[in-house]
Design a protein around this motif. Structure first.
Motif, PDB file in Angstrom:
ATOM      1  N   LEU A  43       0.746  -1.351  -0.019  1.00 46.71           N
ATOM      2  CA  LEU A  43      -0.016  -0.153  -0.116  1.00 46.71           C
ATOM      3  C   LEU A  43       0.724   1.348  -0.047  1.00 46.71           C
ATOM      4  O   LEU A  43       2.000   1.316   0.464  1.00 46.71           O
ATOM      5  CB  LEU A  43      -0.744   0.097   1.284  1.00 46.71           C
ATOM      6  N   ILE A  44       0.253   2.622  -0.526  1.00 47.29           N
ATOM      7  CA  ILE A  44       0.891   3.712  -0.261  1.00 47.29           C
ATOM      8  C   ILE A  44      -0.144   4.643   0.385  1.00 47.29           C
ATOM      9  O   ILE A  44      -1.571   4.654  -0.101  1.00 47.29           O
ATOM     10  CB  ILE A  44       1.435   4.125  -1.634  1.00 47.29           C
ATOM     11  N   PRO A  45       0.357   5.414   1.137  1.00 49.64           N
ATOM     12  CA  PRO A  45      -0.796   6.523   1.760  1.00 49.64           C
ATOM     13  C   PRO A  45      -0.921   7.704   0.816  1.00 49.64           C
ATOM     14  O   PRO A  45      -0.003   8.102  -0.171  1.00 49.64           O
ATOM     15  CB  PRO A  45       0.282   7.193   3.020  1.00 49.64           C
ATOM     16  N   VAL A  46      -2.201   8.090   0.879  1.00 52.37           N
ATOM     17  CA  VAL A  46      -2.627   9.026  -0.239  1.00 52.37           C
ATOM     18  C   VAL A  46      -2.988  10.436   0.579  1.00 52.37           C
ATOM     19  O   VAL A  46      -4.120  10.185   1.531  1.00 52.37           O
ATOM     20  CB  VAL A  46      -3.810   8.423  -1.034  1.00 52.37           C
ATOM     21  N   ILE A  47      -2.516  11.410   0.505  1.00 47.70           N
ATOM     22  CA  ILE A  47      -3.294  12.648   0.904  1.00 47.70           C
ATOM     23  C   ILE A  47      -4.194  13.264  -0.346  1.00 47.70           C
ATOM     24  O   ILE A  47      -3.560  13.420  -1.430  1.00 47.70           O
ATOM     25  CB  ILE A  47      -2.019  13.779   0.787  1.00 47.70           C
TER      26      ILE A  47
ATOM     27  N   ILE B  87       0.357  14.811   7.769  1.00 48.20           N
ATOM     28  CA  ILE B  87       0.199  15.522   6.583  1.00 48.20           C
ATOM     29  C   ILE B  87       0.754  17.003   6.775  1.00 48.20           C
ATOM     30  O   ILE B  87       0.499  17.603   7.788  1.00 48.20           O
ATOM     31  CB  ILE B  87      -1.141  15.780   5.887  1.00 48.20           C
ATOM     32  N   VAL B  88       1.855  17.502   6.139  1.00 52.16           N
ATOM     33  CA  VAL B  88       2.388  18.900   6.340  1.00 52.16           C
ATOM     34  C   VAL B  88       1.977  19.765   5.438  1.00 52.16           C
ATOM     35  O   VAL B  88       2.236  19.771   4.360  1.00 52.16           O
ATOM     36  CB  VAL B  88       3.821  18.732   6.821  1.00 52.16           C
ATOM     37  N   GLN B  89       1.356  20.804   5.878  1.00 53.40           N
ATOM     38  CA  GLN B  89       0.707  21.646   4.810  1.00 53.40           C
ATOM     39  C   GLN B  89       1.229  23.087   5.101  1.00 53.40           C
ATOM     40  O   GLN B  89       1.235  23.769   6.397  1.00 53.40           O
ATOM     41  CB  GLN B  89      -0.719  21.870   4.764  1.00 53.40           C
ATOM     42  N   GLU B  90       1.708  23.846   4.361  1.00 53.07           N
ATOM     43  CA  GLU B  90       2.260  25.346   4.410  1.00 53.07           C
ATOM     44  C   GLU B  90       1.184  26.390   4.655  1.00 53.07           C
ATOM     45  O   GLU B  90       0.110  26.458   3.942  1.00 53.07           O
ATOM     46  CB  GLU B  90       3.191  25.864   3.269  1.00 53.07           C
ATOM     47  N   SER B  91       1.184  27.050   5.881  1.00 53.65           N
ATOM     48  CA  SER B  91      -0.210  27.638   6.020  1.00 53.65           C
ATOM     49  C   SER B  91      -0.422  28.982   5.234  1.00 53.65           C
ATOM     50  O   SER B  91      -1.661  29.177   5.084  1.00 53.65           O
ATOM     51  CB  SER B  91       0.114  28.322   7.486  1.00 53.65           C
TER      52      SER B  91
ATOM     53  N   MET C 225       4.922  17.915   2.525  1.00 51.49           N
ATOM     54  CA  MET C 225       5.540  16.462   2.926  1.00 51.49           C
ATOM     55  C   MET C 225       4.619  15.878   3.646  1.00 51.49           C
ATOM     56  O   MET C 225       3.620  16.152   4.211  1.00 51.49           O
ATOM     57  CB  MET C 225       6.857  16.696   3.703  1.00 51.49           C
ATOM     58  N   HIS C 226       4.949  14.518   3.714  1.00 49.22           N
ATOM     59  CA  HIS C 226       4.277  13.583   4.587  1.00 49.22           C
ATOM     60  C   HIS C 226       5.063  12.879   5.544  1.00 49.22           C
ATOM     61  O   HIS C 226       6.331  12.300   5.036  1.00 49.22           O
ATOM     62  CB  HIS C 226       3.607  12.543   3.433  1.00 49.22           C
ATOM     63  N   ALA C 227       4.971  12.789   6.637  1.00 51.80           N
ATOM     64  CA  ALA C 227       5.844  12.166   7.742  1.00 51.80           C
ATOM     65  C   ALA C 227       5.294  11.590   8.781  1.00 51.80           C
ATOM     66  O   ALA C 227       3.965  11.180   8.620  1.00 51.80           O
ATOM     67  CB  ALA C 227       6.676  13.526   8.241  1.00 51.80           C
TER      68      ALA C 227
ATOM     69  N   VAL D 272       8.367  18.042  15.104  1.00 48.95           N
ATOM     70  CA  VAL D 272       9.330  16.961  15.361  1.00 48.95           C
ATOM     71  C   VAL D 272       8.821  15.462  14.957  1.00 48.95           C
ATOM     72  O   VAL D 272       7.594  15.443  15.262  1.00 48.95           O
ATOM     73  CB  VAL D 272       9.677  16.793  16.866  1.00 48.95           C
ATOM     74  N   TYR D 273       9.357  14.939  14.082  1.00 46.52           N
ATOM     75  CA  TYR D 273       8.776  13.626  13.453  1.00 46.52           C
ATOM     76  C   TYR D 273       9.511  12.404  13.952  1.00 46.52           C
ATOM     77  O   TYR D 273      10.622  12.629  14.601  1.00 46.52           O
ATOM     78  CB  TYR D 273       8.959  13.814  11.830  1.00 46.52           C
ATOM     79  N   TRP D 274       8.902  11.204  13.774  1.00 49.83           N
ATOM     80  CA  TRP D 274       9.639   9.891  13.932  1.00 49.83           C
ATOM     81  C   TRP D 274      10.353   9.298  12.694  1.00 49.83           C
ATOM     82  O   TRP D 274       9.629   9.162  11.865  1.00 49.83           O
ATOM     83  CB  TRP D 274       8.661   8.883  14.551  1.00 49.83           C
ATOM     84  N   SER D 275      11.615   9.217  12.622  1.00 50.84           N
ATOM     85  CA  SER D 275      12.082   8.719  11.363  1.00 50.84           C
ATOM     86  C   SER D 275      12.235   7.292  11.554  1.00 50.84           C
ATOM     87  O   SER D 275      12.642   6.664  12.451  1.00 50.84           O
ATOM     88  CB  SER D 275      13.541   9.063  11.559  1.00 50.84           C
ATOM     89  N   ARG D 276      11.533   6.522  10.455  1.00 48.79           N
ATOM     90  CA  ARG D 276      11.312   5.309  10.556  1.00 48.79           C
ATOM     91  C   ARG D 276      12.449   4.355  10.024  1.00 48.79           C
ATOM     92  O   ARG D 276      12.878   3.237  10.603  1.00 48.79           O
ATOM     93  CB  ARG D 276      10.100   4.709   9.638  1.00 48.79           C
ATOM     94  N   SER D 277      13.351   5.246   9.346  1.00 49.85           N
ATOM     95  CA  SER D 277      14.473   4.535   8.931  1.00 49.85           C
ATOM     96  C   SER D 277      15.665   4.797   9.730  1.00 49.85           C
ATOM     97  O   SER D 277      16.274   3.621   9.974  1.00 49.85           O
ATOM     98  CB  SER D 277      15.097   5.397   7.686  1.00 49.85           C
ATOM     99  N   ARG D 278      15.571   5.669  10.545  1.00 55.23           N
ATOM    100  CA  ARG D 278      16.849   5.860  11.905  1.00 55.23           C
ATOM    101  C   ARG D 278      16.154   5.272  13.048  1.00 55.23           C
ATOM    102  O   ARG D 278      16.994   5.475  13.904  1.00 55.23           O
ATOM    103  CB  ARG D 278      17.346   7.434  11.767  1.00 55.23           C
ATOM    104  N   GLN D 279      14.976   5.324  13.051  1.00 54.16           N
ATOM    105  CA  GLN D 279      14.232   4.686  14.259  1.00 54.16           C
ATOM    106  C   GLN D 279      14.592   5.793  15.604  1.00 54.16           C
ATOM    107  O   GLN D 279      15.217   5.434  16.657  1.00 54.16           O
ATOM    108  CB  GLN D 279      14.666   3.255  14.674  1.00 54.16           C
ATOM    109  N   SER D 280      14.456   7.061  15.173  1.00 53.97           N
ATOM    110  CA  SER D 280      14.805   7.943  16.333  1.00 53.97           C
ATOM    111  C   SER D 280      13.766   9.367  15.945  1.00 53.97           C
ATOM    112  O   SER D 280      13.459   9.239  14.847  1.00 53.97           O
ATOM    113  CB  SER D 280      16.247   8.281  16.359  1.00 53.97           C
TER     114      SER D 280
END
Lengths: 127, 127
Positions: A15-19, B19-23, B30-32, B49-57
């Motif tokens: 799957l892929i998330p969709v905005i 979902i990250v939207q510019e105000s 982006m999507h995080a 502040v996000y959670w990096s799934r690749s770096r797990q941090s």
């Protein structure tokens, strides 16, 4: 031969998330998921088709409510793991609660405040 | 006592898509992903502040590039399983490729066309 599909990094469930963004207002309507088949159908038919993780089946948005989403553009992010869909929202209602957008709760003073009115009673939408 | 956090339906990994939207432009940047700690920090500090799934941090957006995101609002969808963040994007660059938005590829004739220019060379951003 559809190599554009192979450039996508599907997750381990395929799957892929969709905005989903409304093309005229630029408002975020909802967040959903697609599998390969849903994305192909969305692209070919020009109407948003998602993958329902709860029902484990394809789901044409608006098939019951009539609130279909006509596709304006399909974009992919830098990591190739999220889709941005811009759409024309039929009926101006994307949310199953009868609201314009699914993002109708905003964090204010540690509470989720409801910031959008119900446009149409869900009982009337899904009858 | 932060009951607003308990209303969120975290996925099986304890994460929620964001979902990250510019105000000001209403553009999708982006999507995080966030875990509980990332969301608390984002809310308390007013900087994404996000959670990096690749770096797990935990990952403060812009910690290396300076392209931080100042939080304008935090919204939750009807299913309580997606966050919408509106932000002011420092430097006007959200993407690690040096572009304004991560969604710079658009599907045209079965190909992903690049629709946004690089504003700043990543070599200059991450030096």
């Amino acid at each position: 031969m559809a190599s554009w599909l192979d450039e996508i990094k599907w997750n381990k469930d395929g799957l892929i998330p969709v905005i989903v963004q409304e093309s005229n207002s630029l408002k975020i309507l909802m967040h959903a998921w697609m599998n390969r088949e849903a994305l192909v159908k969305t692209h070919e038919d020009g109407v948003a088709v998602y993958w329902s993780r709860s029902r484990q089946s394809l789901w044409t948005k608006g098939e019951t409510s009539g609130h279909i989403q006509k596709v304006e553009s399909i974009s992919l992010d830098c990591d190739a793991d999220t889709i941005l869909l811009t759409v024309k929202q039929e009926g101006g209602i994307a949310c199953h609660t009868g609201r314009h957008s699914c993002f109708y709760r905003r964090l204010v003073d540690e509470k989720w405040d409801i910031t959008e009115a119900i446009i149409k009673d869900p009982k009337e939408i899904y009858q």
